[in-house]
Motif scaffolding. Structure first.
Motif, PDB file in Angstrom:
ATOM      1  N   UNK A  80      42.818  42.922  34.549  1.00 31.79           N
ATOM      2  CA  UNK A  80      42.794  41.761  35.443  1.00 31.79           C
ATOM      3  C   UNK A  80      41.351  41.240  35.480  1.00 31.79           C
ATOM      4  N   UNK A  81      40.967  40.521  34.429  1.00 31.19           N
ATOM      5  CA  UNK A  81      39.556  40.233  34.218  1.00 31.19           C
ATOM      6  C   UNK A  81      38.981  39.216  35.190  1.00 31.19           C
ATOM      7  N   UNK A  82      39.729  38.182  35.506  1.00 33.91           N
ATOM      8  CA  UNK A  82      39.209  37.187  36.440  1.00 33.91           C
ATOM      9  C   UNK A  82      39.029  37.779  37.828  1.00 33.91           C
ATOM     10  N   UNK A  83      40.011  38.564  38.257  1.00 34.81           N
ATOM     11  CA  UNK A  83      39.905  39.223  39.560  1.00 34.81           C
ATOM     12  C   UNK A  83      38.741  40.207  39.565  1.00 34.81           C
ATOM     13  N   UNK A  84      38.554  40.898  38.462  1.00 31.35           N
ATOM     14  CA  UNK A  84      37.419  41.828  38.339  1.00 31.35           C
ATOM     15  C   UNK A  84      36.099  41.099  38.509  1.00 31.35           C
ATOM     16  N   UNK A  85      35.948  39.949  37.863  1.00 30.12           N
ATOM     17  CA  UNK A  85      34.704  39.182  37.961  1.00 30.12           C
ATOM     18  C   UNK A  85      34.477  38.697  39.393  1.00 30.12           C
ATOM     19  N   UNK A  86      35.546  38.281  40.075  1.00 30.95           N
ATOM     20  CA  UNK A  86      35.392  37.847  41.468  1.00 30.95           C
ATOM     21  C   UNK A  86      34.851  38.981  42.336  1.00 30.95           C
ATOM     22  N   UNK A  87      35.349  40.188  42.111  1.00 25.37           N
ATOM     23  CA  UNK A  87      34.872  41.324  42.893  1.00 25.37           C
ATOM     24  C   UNK A  87      33.420  41.659  42.545  1.00 25.37           C
TER      25      UNK A  87
END
Length: 335
Positions: A80-87
């Motif tokens: 879940x790369x986009x969610x990872x970047x947000x975190x």
């Protein structure tokens, strides 16, 4: 914020990437596993526990930072790369709040975010922005590092910065800067290994990433002998490593370099080795195996066609010389 620039949870498509893309570079080095089948986050995983807004507001900053760091890691593991970047964006803000601007952990937070932008999304400019910020912060903390543990933290962060900047500047065709970053990374690897800061496997994987990156820098610079030298180093590092996909990728790079040198038979030889590995891994009917086989066949035919054109050219030249020689003055030039 930077995290708002990502809208989907997919990596860049193959049509948007090149051989020097972030994913290609890291996958070639064997540091990125192929995406697993689509899966959902495990709701039982404590690191992915969902807190409501009130609970998050009441949570102390230190605990909140640990929570988002754990979530970022779990989201990365679940692709879940986009969610990872947000975190990771949240982690940068929380790290600044908890540790302050002059702490090495803030440099690490920026370096992790830079690597995520590069590796997961291929966003070179964002990666360069945050890796540069991490380097700037390290310059404030490195001079005050006295103990071995602090020195290792600084060197580890510097290594991540240089690898990210090397890959990102390769994507943007800033080849001199890319070469410099990879070379600095190689020196840091040696220093970390001497200090027992990385083990033999980590050293091999990092050196492989660097050698693959340098080979592609040199190929773009048309320094083809040096590019082949880095490929040979990569094969040596991969010897008995159990990474056939990475070995296959290196052979593909070598074939491209030999093709650029107009050594078509040698290029076909390297692609044939790649084809053997693909056949063993995927079977003869897999689309990648078949595509490589077609490329080998095309290269095998190419020398014969080239020889035919050269023979025809020589015959035309002899005919031209013969006809002009019989004409007098113009023919004197060929005598």
């Amino acid at each position: 914020m930077d995290g708002h620039q990502t809208a989907t949870k997919t990596r860049p498509t193959s049509s948007d990437s090149t051989d020097s893309s972030a994913e290609s570079l890291l996958r070639s080095a064997g540091t990125v596993a192929p995406p697993p089948p689509a899966s959902h986050l495990d709701e039982k995983n404590p690191s992915l526990e969902i807190y409501n807004k009130k609970e998050l507001i009441m949570m102390p900053p230190e605990e909140k930072l640990k929570h988002f760091e754990s979530r970022a890691k779990a989201l990365e593991d679940n692709q879940e790369f986009d969610a990872c970047i947000r975190e990771l964006v949240r982690c940068v803000a929380l790290t600044r709040l908890v540790h302050g601007d002059g702490h090495v952990k803030l440099a690490h937070a920026h370096a992790r975010l830079a690597k995520a932008y590069f590796l997961f999304k291929g966003l070179a400019l964002q990666a360069q922005k945050h890796s540069s910020k991490a380097r700037e912060l390290l310059s404030l903390t490195a001079s005050t590092s006295t103990c071995r543990e602090e020195t290792l933290q600084v060197l580890t962060c510097l290594l991540s910065i240089n690898l990210t900047q090397g890959g990102a500047t390769l994507l943007t065709a800033n080849l001199e800067e890319a070469e410099s970053a990879f070379m600095k990374g190689q020196l840091i690897v040696e220093e970390l290994h001497q200090m027992d800061g990385i083990n033999a496997v980590e050293k091999m994987q990092t050196e492989l990433e660097i050698s693959i990156g340098l080979s592609r820098v040199y190929q773009k610079q048309r320094r083809l002998e040096k590019a082949l030298g880095q490929c040979a180093k990569s094969l040596q590092l991969l010897d008995d490593s159990g990474k056939p996909e990475a070995t296959c990728s290196v052979y593909r790079d070598m074939a491209a370099i030999e093709r650029d040198r107009d050594h078509l038979e040698k290029a076909a030889e390297y692609l044939s080795k790649c084809h053997e590995i693909q056949t063993s891994l995927y079977g003869p009917q897999h689309k990648e195996t078949r595509a490589t086989q077609k490329a080998v066949e095309a290269l095998t035919r190419a020398p014969a066609a080239t020889d035919k054109r050269r023979r025809k050219g020589r015959e035309e030249m002899r005919s031209h010389v013969s006809s002009t020689a019989s004409g007098g003055k113009d023919g004197d030039r060929f005598k």
